[in-house]
Write an enzyme that holds these catalytic residues in place. Structure first.
Site, mmCIF file in Angstrom:
data_model
loop_
_atom_site.group_PDB
_atom_site.id
_atom_site.type_symbol
_atom_site.label_atom_id
_atom_site.label_comp_id
_atom_site.label_asym_id
_atom_site.label_seq_id
_atom_site.Cartn_x
_atom_site.Cartn_y
_atom_site.Cartn_z
ATOM 1 N N SER A 1 0.832 -1.206 0.000
ATOM 2 C CA SER A 1 0.000 0.000 0.000
ATOM 3 C C SER A 1 0.864 1.252 0.000
ATOM 4 O O SER A 1 0.382 2.345 -0.317
ATOM 5 C CB SER A 1 -0.930 0.008 1.212
ATOM 6 O OG SER A 1 -0.185 -0.046 2.413
ATOM 7 N N HIS B 1 -4.124 13.924 2.763
ATOM 8 C CA HIS B 1 -3.546 13.904 1.420
ATOM 9 C C HIS B 1 -4.104 15.055 0.592
ATOM 10 O O HIS B 1 -5.094 15.683 0.961
ATOM 11 C CB HIS B 1 -3.852 12.577 0.709
ATOM 12 C CG HIS B 1 -3.027 11.433 1.197
ATOM 13 N ND1 HIS B 1 -3.422 10.629 2.243
ATOM 14 C CD2 HIS B 1 -1.818 10.961 0.798
ATOM 15 C CE1 HIS B 1 -2.502 9.702 2.461
ATOM 16 N NE2 HIS B 1 -1.520 9.889 1.597
ATOM 17 N N LYS C 1 -6.055 12.888 -4.651
ATOM 18 C CA LYS C 1 -6.005 11.468 -4.290
ATOM 19 C C LYS C 1 -7.409 10.888 -4.348
ATOM 20 O O LYS C 1 -8.337 11.409 -3.728
ATOM 21 C CB LYS C 1 -5.399 11.272 -2.902
ATOM 22 C CG LYS C 1 -5.222 9.796 -2.541
ATOM 23 C CD LYS C 1 -4.374 9.616 -1.306
ATOM 24 C CE LYS C 1 -4.229 8.146 -0.925
ATOM 25 N NZ LYS C 1 -3.598 7.347 -2.006
#
Length: 235
Positions: A96, A130, A134
């Site tokens: 990930s 983020h 994203k």
């Protein structure tokens, strides 16, 4: 080592720079035209970083060619077991997050959860921040952190985004804002204090370095599906 980069965007170019700095050659750069438009003869390993909608077909194609493959794409891990047959032909390395620091964070998170679980006054939670581009929320990194915590907390039945989390779920607060570096925090809060683990990602170079290290390891491992952390921390 001869590397094919599948997905030649900003991250692909960063992987290229890092690989060349480490003495490797980039012999194929595959963009939107797809793998079929390229000859991958002479390639030792492929690094794939495209989109969740394309990743399964890309991996099957690369493994079908017998190419060790490092998959940097996220947002598809609920389907990883579908690749078991394809991975009999060549190794697949996935994660990930390929940052070395984040993979160390994964290990520390598991160990800290085991230490903290007996102390019910501490409530555990995860926050990830983020940029607004994203697409997945929560991040794959946050989900991996949750998966490292949950075995120590049998009373928690999975994770959920914080706005939907029930009292028996691990909350993940997913924040999207610009401009911001990718940030992950695991916190344990009580009425008297708070303990937290915190990781901030700076340039893309950190992720690129991890991907290239994974490629260097992938050419020396047997076929199968290999989490990156297993290669980093093999004892």
């Amino acid at each position: 080592m001869n590397i094919a980069i599948i997905g030649y965007g900003k991250m692909g170019r960063e992987i290229e720079r890092t690989a060349i700095d480490r003495g490797h050659k980039i012999v194929a750069k595959v963009g939107r035209e797809g793998i079929a438009a390229h000859s991958l003869t002479g390639v030792d390993v492929a690094i794939e970083f495209t989109e969740p909608t394309a990743v399964m077909d890309n991996i099957r194609t690369l493994l079908g060619m017998g190419l060790p493959t490092v998959c940097v794409t996220t947002g598809w891990f609920d389907r990883v077991q579908e690749l078991e047959d394809a991975a009999h032909q060549a190794p697949l390395v996935y994660a990930s997050n390929f940052s070395l620091g984040v993979n160390i964070l994964f290990q520390i998170t598991q160990e800290l959860a085991a230490l903290m679980a007996p102390y019910s006054d501490y409530k555990v939670g995860i926050e990830e921040v983020h940029h607004t581009a994203k697409k997945d929320a929560p991040s794959g990194t946050a989900i991996t952190l949750a998966q490292g915590i949950l075995p120590a907390y049998p009373a928690l039945h999975g994770w959920a985004l914080s706005q939907n989390a029930g009292p028996d779920q691990l909350p993940i607060n997913a924040v999207r804002q610009d401009p911001v570096p990718g940030t992950h925090t695991v916190s344990y809060s009580s009425s008297v204090d708070e303990l937290s683990l915190h990781h901030i990602a700076h340039p893309r170079a950190g992720f690129a370095l991890g991907a290239v290290i994974a490629a260097e390891k992938a050419v020396h491992i047997p076929p199968g599906i290999h989490p990156f952390a297993d290669l980093l921390f093999a004892r």
